[in-house]
Design a protein around this motif. Structure first.
Motif, PDB file in Angstrom:
ATOM      1  N   LYS A   6     -37.225 -25.188  26.468  1.00 47.59           N
ATOM      2  CA  LYS A   6     -37.851 -23.886  26.211  1.00 47.59           C
ATOM      3  C   LYS A   6     -37.871 -23.648  24.711  1.00 47.59           C
ATOM      4  N   LEU A   7     -39.059 -23.406  24.192  1.00 48.31           N
ATOM      5  CA  LEU A   7     -39.239 -23.144  22.771  1.00 48.31           C
ATOM      6  C   LEU A   7     -39.639 -21.690  22.576  1.00 48.31           C
ATOM      7  N   SER A   8     -38.902 -20.973  21.747  1.00 45.78           N
ATOM      8  CA  SER A   8     -39.210 -19.580  21.419  1.00 45.78           C
ATOM      9  C   SER A   8     -39.606 -19.509  19.955  1.00 45.78           C
ATOM     10  N   PHE A   9     -40.705 -18.852  19.682  1.00 42.54           N
ATOM     11  CA  PHE A   9     -41.222 -18.732  18.324  1.00 42.54           C
ATOM     12  C   PHE A   9     -41.324 -17.256  17.959  1.00 42.54           C
ATOM     13  N   GLU A  10     -40.927 -16.903  16.730  1.00 44.95           N
ATOM     14  CA  GLU A  10     -41.089 -15.542  16.210  1.00 44.95           C
ATOM     15  C   GLU A  10     -41.580 -15.623  14.777  1.00 44.95           C
ATOM     16  N   SER A  11     -42.429 -14.671  14.416  1.00 42.75           N
ATOM     17  CA  SER A  11     -42.926 -14.615  13.042  1.00 42.75           C
ATOM     18  C   SER A  11     -43.521 -13.238  12.760  1.00 42.75           C
ATOM     19  N   PRO A  38     -48.718 -21.080  26.165  1.00 46.70           N
ATOM     20  CA  PRO A  38     -47.796 -20.149  25.522  1.00 46.70           C
ATOM     21  C   PRO A  38     -47.865 -18.753  26.152  1.00 46.70           C
ATOM     22  N   HIS A  39     -46.702 -18.165  26.283  1.00 45.34           N
ATOM     23  CA  HIS A  39     -46.585 -16.807  26.788  1.00 45.34           C
ATOM     24  C   HIS A  39     -46.427 -15.877  25.590  1.00 45.34           C
ATOM     25  N   ALA A  40     -47.249 -14.843  25.541  1.00 41.93           N
ATOM     26  CA  ALA A  40     -47.186 -13.874  24.441  1.00 41.93           C
ATOM     27  C   ALA A  40     -46.399 -12.650  24.895  1.00 41.93           C
ATOM     28  N   PHE A  41     -45.692 -12.052  23.963  1.00 33.61           N
ATOM     29  CA  PHE A  41     -44.928 -10.840  24.236  1.00 33.61           C
ATOM     30  C   PHE A  41     -45.453  -9.719  23.348  1.00 33.61           C
ATOM     31  N   SER A  42     -45.206  -8.499  23.743  1.00 31.31           N
ATOM     32  CA  SER A  42     -45.638  -7.359  22.938  1.00 31.31           C
ATOM     33  C   SER A  42     -44.995  -7.432  21.564  1.00 31.31           C
ATOM     34  N   PRO A  43     -45.765  -7.158  20.516  1.00 31.64           N
ATOM     35  CA  PRO A  43     -45.189  -7.171  19.169  1.00 31.64           C
ATOM     36  C   PRO A  43     -44.063  -6.148  19.063  1.00 31.64           C
ATOM     37  N   GLU A  44     -43.058  -6.488  18.314  1.00 32.64           N
ATOM     38  CA  GLU A  44     -41.914  -5.596  18.138  1.00 32.64           C
ATOM     39  C   GLU A  44     -41.930  -5.036  16.715  1.00 32.64           C
ATOM     40  N   ARG A  45     -41.971  -3.733  16.625  1.00 29.37           N
ATOM     41  CA  ARG A  45     -41.997  -3.050  15.325  1.00 29.37           C
ATOM     42  C   ARG A  45     -40.559  -2.802  14.881  1.00 29.37           C
ATOM     43  N   PRO A  56     -24.335   5.117   1.289  1.00 28.36           N
ATOM     44  CA  PRO A  56     -25.372   5.992   1.843  1.00 28.36           C
ATOM     45  C   PRO A  56     -25.677   7.158   0.901  1.00 28.36           C
ATOM     46  N   GLY A  57     -26.858   7.618   0.979  1.00 35.44           N
ATOM     47  CA  GLY A  57     -27.270   8.734   0.130  1.00 35.44           C
ATOM     48  C   GLY A  57     -28.737   8.589  -0.202  1.00 35.44           C
ATOM     49  N   ASP A  58     -29.019   8.382  -1.478  1.00 36.95           N
ATOM     50  CA  ASP A  58     -30.390   8.229  -1.959  1.00 36.95           C
ATOM     51  C   ASP A  58     -31.068   7.030  -1.287  1.00 36.95           C
ATOM     52  N   GLN A  59     -32.247   7.268  -0.710  1.00 41.09           N
ATOM     53  CA  GLN A  59     -32.948   6.196  -0.004  1.00 41.09           C
ATOM     54  C   GLN A  59     -34.357   6.002  -0.521  1.00 41.09           C
ATOM     55  N   PHE A  60     -34.830   4.772  -0.395  1.00 39.28           N
ATOM     56  CA  PHE A  60     -36.242   4.470  -0.586  1.00 39.28           C
ATOM     57  C   PHE A  60     -36.917   4.682   0.765  1.00 39.28           C
ATOM     58  N   SER A  61     -38.225   4.641   0.780  1.00 41.07           N
ATOM     59  CA  SER A  61     -38.937   4.690   2.062  1.00 41.07           C
ATOM     60  C   SER A  61     -38.528   3.465   2.877  1.00 41.07           C
ATOM     61  N   PRO A  62     -38.395   3.618   4.187  1.00 40.16           N
ATOM     62  CA  PRO A  62     -37.994   2.473   5.010  1.00 40.16           C
ATOM     63  C   PRO A  62     -39.028   1.350   4.956  1.00 40.16           C
ATOM     64  N   TRP A  63     -38.545   0.138   5.103  1.00 40.60           N
ATOM     65  CA  TRP A  63     -39.397  -1.044   5.155  1.00 40.60           C
ATOM     66  C   TRP A  63     -39.722  -1.284   6.621  1.00 40.60           C
ATOM     67  N   GLU A  64     -40.993  -1.392   6.941  1.00 39.94           N
ATOM     68  CA  GLU A  64     -41.414  -1.608   8.318  1.00 39.94           C
ATOM     69  C   GLU A  64     -42.197  -2.912   8.420  1.00 39.94           C
ATOM     70  N   TYR A  65     -41.955  -3.653   9.496  1.00 42.50           N
ATOM     71  CA  TYR A  65     -42.698  -4.880   9.736  1.00 42.50           C
ATOM     72  C   TYR A  65     -42.783  -5.143  11.228  1.00 42.50           C
ATOM     73  N   THR A  66     -43.707  -6.022  11.599  1.00 45.71           N
ATOM     74  CA  THR A  66     -43.932  -6.364  12.999  1.00 45.71           C
ATOM     75  C   THR A  66     -43.536  -7.811  13.225  1.00 45.71           C
ATOM     76  N   VAL A  67     -42.860  -8.065  14.355  1.00 46.64           N
ATOM     77  CA  VAL A  67     -42.474  -9.421  14.728  1.00 46.64           C
ATOM     78  C   VAL A  67     -43.253  -9.796  15.984  1.00 46.64           C
ATOM     79  N   TYR A  68     -43.933 -10.944  15.925  1.00 47.05           N
ATOM     80  CA  TYR A  68     -44.709 -11.460  17.049  1.00 47.05           C
ATOM     81  C   TYR A  68     -43.926 -12.610  17.680  1.00 47.05           C
ATOM     82  N   ALA A  69     -44.002 -12.735  19.011  1.00 51.45           N
ATOM     83  CA  ALA A  69     -43.228 -13.771  19.699  1.00 51.45           C
ATOM     84  C   ALA A  69     -44.087 -14.517  20.723  1.00 51.45           C
ATOM     85  N   ARG A  70     -43.811 -15.813  20.856  1.00 54.95           N
ATOM     86  CA  ARG A  70     -44.458 -16.673  21.846  1.00 54.95           C
ATOM     87  C   ARG A  70     -43.390 -17.595  22.430  1.00 54.95           C
ATOM     88  N   LYS A  71     -43.629 -18.055  23.671  1.00 54.62           N
ATOM     89  CA  LYS A  71     -42.724 -19.022  24.313  1.00 54.62           C
ATOM     90  C   LYS A  71     -43.532 -20.128  24.966  1.00 54.62           C
TER      91      LYS A  71
END
Length: 110
Positions: A6-11, A38-45, A56-71
């Protein structure tokens, strides 16, 4: 005894992920090996908090990205599975490999 690889891929790069998995799938099929996927899965934000200092205290804006997965699953053909797993994959693609041993139907427990 049959092995299932079983091969799992994420990017985070969907295009590179799909090109990588599609190329691998075509190669496996060309060699006449049983392959599921390949089986696709819902992208994970994902959202990561970034702080201006180490505490903790002063913050920058959060960094957001999406991870895509296949098996993919390769049934039997251990030599081909080993060859596919040993390939060079792009740095932006994370690959995990799991090998299961399947007993033939009707084979009793040991």
């Amino acid at each position: 005894m049959t092995f299932v690889t079983k091969l799992s891929f994420e990017s985070g790069d969907r295009r590179v992920l799909e090109e990588t998995v599609d190329d691998l799938h075509r190669t496996i099929e060309r060699k006449g090996v049983e392959c599921k996927g390949p089986h696709a899965f819902s992208p994970e934000r994902t959202r990561v908090q970034l702080y201006k200092q180490l505490r903790p205290g002063d913050q920058f804006s959060p960094w957001e990205y999406t991870v895509y997965a296949r098996k993919l699953e390769i049934h039997g053909a251990d030599d081909i599975a080993r060859e596919m797993v040993g390939r060079e994959f792009p740095d932006s693609v994370h690959v995990e490999v799991e090998v299961d041993r399947k007993k033939p139907l009707g084979h009793g427990r040991e």
